[in-house]
Structure formats: C-alpha cells, structure tokens
Design a protein around this motif. Structure first.
Motif, PDB file in Angstrom:
ATOM      1  N   LEU A  27       6.437  11.566   2.172  1.00 50.87           N
ATOM      2  CA  LEU A  27       4.989  11.781   2.146  1.00 50.87           C
ATOM      3  C   LEU A  27       4.461  11.927   0.720  1.00 50.87           C
ATOM      4  O   LEU A  27       3.272  11.722   0.464  1.00 50.87           O
ATOM      5  CB  LEU A  27       4.627  13.018   2.969  1.00 50.87           C
TER       6      LEU A  27
ATOM      7  N   ARG B 121       0.654   3.781   2.003  1.00 49.87           N
ATOM      8  CA  ARG B 121       1.053   4.092   3.382  1.00 49.87           C
ATOM      9  C   ARG B 121       2.171   3.169   3.848  1.00 49.87           C
ATOM     10  O   ARG B 121       3.135   3.611   4.484  1.00 49.87           O
ATOM     11  CB  ARG B 121      -0.156   3.971   4.309  1.00 49.87           C
TER      12      ARG B 121
ATOM     13  N   SER C  17       0.832  -1.197   0.000  1.00 45.61           N
ATOM     14  CA  SER C  17       0.000   0.000   0.000  1.00 45.61           C
ATOM     15  C   SER C  17       0.868   1.248   0.000  1.00 45.61           C
ATOM     16  O   SER C  17       2.053   1.207   0.355  1.00 45.61           O
ATOM     17  CB  SER C  17      -0.916   0.021   1.228  1.00 45.61           C
TER      18      SER C  17
ATOM     19  N   LEU D  52       2.511   9.007  -0.678  1.00 49.65           N
ATOM     20  CA  LEU D  52       1.112   8.723  -0.332  1.00 49.65           C
ATOM     21  C   LEU D  52       0.196   8.909  -1.527  1.00 49.65           C
ATOM     22  O   LEU D  52      -0.944   8.447  -1.519  1.00 49.65           O
ATOM     23  CB  LEU D  52       0.666   9.651   0.812  1.00 49.65           C
TER      24      LEU D  52
END
Length: 495
Positions: free
Chosen positions: A367, A140, A138, A370
């Motif tokens: 980040l 994340r 995923s 994401l």
C-alpha cells in the motif's frame, strides 16, 4: 536415512522434534540462498539509483558493499555451522546473549524480511506490466500486480518443499541467462564505453547537492540491497541433510556466486550503454533493459522480460520460504501472539499458517506504493532493518567470542585467530553502513515528501524497537521458552 536420523537426534539435543521434512540437499540450500540474494533483483534495483547518485562510479560502491558483506557472510557461516536450527539470527542471539535480546533481534529481522518480500513484489510488478503492456503503470495497478507476485509465491510454497525446489532451479537457470549469458554478450559485442568511464560521475553529483562524496555514500546505502538474503540458507537448517556442513557451505557459495554475477552485470551494462548520461539524468528509466534491447536488438525485449520475471518470481518464492520458517521458529518457542496457530505444520510438513500470515503482511506493505514511486523507500526499509540485525548479530558474536561464551572452532567452519579479525572488521563495516542507510536523505524519499518520509527508516525501526521492547517487558515471552536446555554455546552436540 541414517544421516537423517542423526540430524533428528541432534535437533532433539536442542529441545525440538523433527517436524519439518529433511529433504534439502546442499544444492537445494544453495538454490534457496542464490534465489533469495538474486543477482537479477539486486542489480535491477540498485543500478538505476546508482547511476542517479554517482553515475558510472556507482559500480565501486557495489564493490565496497560486496567486500563488507563478505565479512558478515563469513561470521554467519561460523554461526550456522554450530547452530543447525531453524530460526537463524533469533536462535543465535538467544543462545549467545540471552532470550530478551534474541527476541528483539528476531522481531526486527521478521519486520525487515517482510519488507524485503514487499520490495521484491513491488519491483517485480514493473516487469510483469512490461510483459503485457508498453503503457504507463498507475500506482494502483503497480500495487495490484505486486499482490499477484505475493500470491504466486505463497501458492508455490503451500504446495510443499519439492515444488519450491523445482521453481528455484528454474530461477537459477533464468538468472544465468539474464545475468551471466547476457552480460558476456554485452561485454564481447556491445562495448560502447572504455573502462575510464568507471571513474566518471557524468555530473550525477548535481542530484545530491554537488558533492561526489555524498553521491557515493547515497549509492553505497542503496548498493547494500544487492547483497542481502544469504542468511536465508540458515532458516532451512532443520530441512537440510547434514546442516552443519551443508548450510554454511551453501551460504558462502551462494553469496560469492551472486556477487560475481552482480559485478559482471554491472560492468557489462555500464560499458554497453550508448548514452550513459541519459541513465544519470533519468531519461533512461532502466539502464539494464536499455543496454540489452539497444545492444542485442528489439527482438530480445519480450524473451528477456520473461527470463527476468522468472528470476523475480523465484526470489519472491525463496523469500516467502524463509520468512515462513523464521515465524515458525519464533512461534514454536511460544514467542509470538497466537503461537500455537502460527507453529502449525500441515500434512506437507510445512508451516503453512506462518506462510499465509507473512504473505498477507507483505501484501499490506504494498500500500506504500499508492503514494507514487516507492522503490527507493522500500529498499531503504528492507536494507535498514537487515543491517541493524546484521550489526546486532556480529556484535553478539564478537562479545561472545571475546568473553568465552562461544568457541567458534567447535563448529564445522574453523578460522582460528582469523575469525576474530573478520568479526571485528564486520562490526566496523556494519556500524558504518547501518548509519549510512539510516541517514536521512531527501533524494531517497518520494518527490515532495515530508520530513516524516525523509526520516522514515529511523522513525519506523525506532517504533518497531519500542513496540518489541514493550512486548518483552509486558508479555515476557522469554519465560515461555521450552524447558529443554539447549547445548552449551561452546560445545557442539556429538554426531
């Protein structure tokens, strides 16, 4: 010991005390350069996108990038032989073109270096996931595993120079197994395609509007990533024994060895793939992994992943090492906010605060992951920043050479008139490649991305330049430089 004292006296001529531990041999500096450029990290990041844009022809884009970057490496070796000071490009541009431009180039360099650590951590996270699971990763989970990479690199660096050297040696061994040994096995025993395939796009140009030229240029923009990092050797000049000789030699040797390994691996994998058209279509997500497991056998899957992981961790550790030194060099000259803190050297004689701060910044950069697959975006960011810096340094060197502000032949690397030719060709190559990397391409943006993401490289680095320029004009960091005068650019301190 006498050599160490001599190196310390020479450093004093530049206005600095010997704060860092000078224990790195020529081999250790080579290991830092090799691990940072990293053939494993370079080839695994480039080959998938290369196949997508140009098919097997991608390897020729890699050859072009290698030759172009070789010119840049030679110019860097000339500069490193004359300015044996931690800080690399910041120090060179500052001394040859003035402190204001030196600050701006150093600022972009730091930004690109942090982006490169983020990129390696993001790419390495995929292999860390493969070690424990065959399922989907995923967005994340990808980010969290990337943070693990950054944290491990930081932890090893905080242990001191000696543990870093041991880990980098392990990385070189892993690189040798994962790249050279495996490539030779593939070339000898798993040869599914003839050499003619190297001139076939297999229809890859369909992904870039049907133009093979556009596909090759997109591939060339990505291929530049495989030949970044040789300047890491210059960031440990104050920790190197006899840096005038050892740093430029390590730089060139690391670059050439990595380039040979990258091209060998690329050739072996391209010839070994049983269905190269699947690498073009994306049915094969990782051509290297597919070539190894299909050609050698499924039993090699986990051992191969472990070896690749070691190489990725070594690369992350090495990048963390040189970024910390670059920030330390900046802060020591009082060029950054909170400079006294960032320039702190701990008991192990390492700039531990700079190491921690840069690790946090690199982790925050993750980040971006994401928002789905960010590999191409991160590679473009890292490559774009470095190529802008390369261009600024090569231009500075050329102007200083032509105006007499710099006499390259007073250093250890003496090329005479050939040096001028190399410098000019390096500038031409970098001007082309910097534009090529920054060129807005939808195929390098996330699927369904907005125009902002397509123009991201230009927008982000323009914003960074404007922020840096504002800081120079308002904070005037160049007025805070140490008062001890630096040696003349055309005259090396006596040894």
């Amino acid at each position: 010991m006498d050599d160490v004292r001599t190196d310390a006296r020479e450093l004093a001529d530049y206005g600095y005390e010997q704060e860092l531990r000078r224990t790195l041999s020529a081999w250790a500096v080579f290991a830092i350069g090799f691990a940072t450029i990293s053939p494993v990290v370079g080839i695994y990041a480039v080959i998938q996108l290369g196949f997508a844009f140009s098919g097997p022809v991608w390897i020729w884009a890699t050859v072009v990038a290698f030759l172009g970057q070789l010119l840049v490496a030679v110019v860097y070796a000339e500069l490193a032989s004359q300015f044996p000071v931690t800080g690399g490009v910041y120090q060179w541009v500052r001394r040859l073109a003035g402190p204001r431009l030196g600050w701006l180039v150093g600022w972009i360099y730091l930004s690109a270096a942090v982006a490169s650590l983020t990129t390696v951590a993001y790419l390495g996270a995929t292999w860390l996931h493969l070690l424990f699971s065959d399922g989907a990763l995923s967005a994340r989970g990808h980010v969290l595993l990337g943070v693990v990479f950054v944290a491990v690199a930081l932890a090893i660096n905080l242990l001191g120079v000696e543990p870093v050297k041991h880990f980098l040696n392990a990385g070189i061994i892993a690189e040798g197994v994962a790249s050279i040994a495996v490539s030779l096995v593939l070339l000898v025993f798993v040869h599914n395609n003839g050499f003619g395939i190297l001139f076939d796009t297999l229809g890859a140009e369909a992904a870039v509007g049907g133009s093979a030229t556009a596909g090759f240029l997109a591939c060339l923009a990505v291929a530049g990533w495989a030949f970044l990092g040789f300047d890491a050797t210059t960031q440990v000049a104050e920790e190197t024994e006899n840096p005038r000789r050892n740093v430029p030699r390590a730089l060139l040797r690391a670059y050439l060895f990595v380039a040979f390994t990258v091209l060998l691996t690329g050739l072996a994998v391209t010839l070994a793939l049983s269905r190269p058209e699947d690498a073009v279509s994306g049915a094969i997500a990782d051509p290297v992994f597919a070539a190894v497991t299909d050609g050698i056998g499924a039993w090699a899957e986990k051992p191969f992943i472990v070896v690749v992981l070691i190489a990725f961790f070594a690369c992350a550790i090495s990048i963390q090492t040189y970024i910390g030194r670059a920030v330390f060099a900046f802060a020591r000259d009082r060029q950054l906010p909170f400079s006294p803190v960032l320039a702190t050297v701990g008991e192990r004689q390492i700039p531990y605060v700079s190491l921690i701060v840069t690790a946090v910044l690199a982790a925050l950069g993750l980040l971006l992951g994401l928002n789905g697959n960010a590999a191409a975006t991160l590679i473009s960011f890292g490559s774009g920043g470095f190529y802008f810096v390369f261009l600024a340094v090569a231009l500075t060197a050329l102007v200083a050479r032509l105006t007499g502000r710099w006499n390259p032949d007073s250093g250890q690397v003496r090329l005479g008139r050939l040096g001028l030719v190399v410098n000019v060709l390096a500038v031409v190559w970098l001007l082309f490649e910097a534009i090529n990397i920054a060129w807005p391409r939808t195929e390098l943006a996330p699927v369904g991305g907005s125009w902002v993401q397509v123009w991201a490289v230009i927008l982000v680095f323009s914003a960074l330049f404007l922020v840096g320029l504002a800081y120079v004009l308002l904070a005037r960091p160049h007025t805070k430089l140490a008062s001890v005068p630096a040696p003349a650019a055309d005259k090396a301190p006596t040894r």
